[in-house]
Design an enzyme around this catalytic site. Structure first.
Site, PDB file in Angstrom:
ATOM      1  N   THR A  18      33.199  48.859  54.368  1.00  0.00           N
ATOM      2  CA  THR A  18      31.969  49.622  54.205  1.00  0.00           C
ATOM      3  C   THR A  18      31.557  50.317  55.497  1.00  0.00           C
ATOM      4  O   THR A  18      31.581  49.721  56.563  1.00  0.00           O
ATOM      5  CB  THR A  18      30.828  48.694  53.734  1.00  0.00           C
ATOM      6  OG1 THR A  18      31.245  48.028  52.552  1.00  0.00           O
ATOM      7  CG2 THR A  18      29.564  49.470  53.452  1.00  0.00           C
ATOM      8  N   GLU A 132      38.750  40.786  42.976  1.00  0.00           N
ATOM      9  CA  GLU A 132      37.327  41.066  43.146  1.00  0.00           C
ATOM     10  C   GLU A 132      36.818  42.031  42.077  1.00  0.00           C
ATOM     11  O   GLU A 132      35.687  41.941  41.635  1.00  0.00           O
ATOM     12  CB  GLU A 132      37.109  41.660  44.543  1.00  0.00           C
ATOM     13  CG  GLU A 132      35.671  41.820  44.943  1.00  0.00           C
ATOM     14  CD  GLU A 132      35.536  42.283  46.377  1.00  0.00           C
ATOM     15  OE1 GLU A 132      34.716  43.159  46.625  1.00  0.00           O
ATOM     16  OE2 GLU A 132      36.263  41.766  47.251  1.00  0.00           O
TER      17      GLU A 132
END
Length: 177
Positions: A18, A132
């Site tokens: 991120t 995930e």
């Protein structure tokens, strides 16, 4: 070299994906990983990563070819977190969760830490994130296991009181759920 210690939990690892301005859109990353001899010079800024512990290793995606098309311009790197040029700070958030920000300023990373090919980062990341994202089916099993834990807390007593009636257990179960 890396898989066995990772599976055993021997490494504290931060996933550096991120970025400010990119959010979770991995295809729009700005962190650069420029080829330099037998290694790479990495410059960038990653945010909302990690936890309260200090990292020993980083799992990073960086742009290896700024001229290439999206999804074909990223490299994946797994490298030590103590290299010169790395700064890890704690974000000042209004939550109980600790998140960190990592600054990478001319960090020299050996080519041995490139995972896959120089432009294979997208594919490597999608494979490693499959669980995930639900592709591995792990989510269904996790929901079942959480149900089993809640049932255990409801049906197991300590000193004549069900675990599920104890406030600290209730908080832990809510966090888990």
């Amino acid at each position: 070299r890396f898989i066995r210690p990772l599976v055993r939990g021997e490494y504290n690892v931060f996933q550096l994906f991120t970025e400010p301005g990119a959010g979770s859109d991995l295809a729009s990353l700005q962190t650069r990983a420029a080829k330099d001899g037998d290694g790479y010079i990495i410059d960038g800024h990653k945010t909302f990563v990690g936890n309260a512990y200090d990292p020993e290793w980083f799992w990073l995606l960086g742009v290896t070819d700024p001229e290439a098309a999206r999804h074909h311009n990223l490299g994946a790197f797994f490298f030590p977190a103590d290299l010169p040029g790395v700064t890890v700070d704690t974000l000042d958030l209004m939550t109980t969760e600790v998140k960190r920000v990592v600054y990478l300023d001319n960090v020299r990373v050996s080519g041995e830490y490139l995972i896959g090919g120089e432009a294979d980062g997208w594919g490597v990341s999608q494979t490693t994130l499959e669980m995930e994202h639900g592709g591995g089916g792990g989510g269904v099993d996790l929901v079942r296991r959480i149900g089993q834990i809640i049932e255990y807390a409801q049906n197991t007593s300590v000193s004549g009181q069900p675990l599920g009636k104890q406030p600290h257990v209730q908080r832990a179960l809510v966090d888990l759920y």
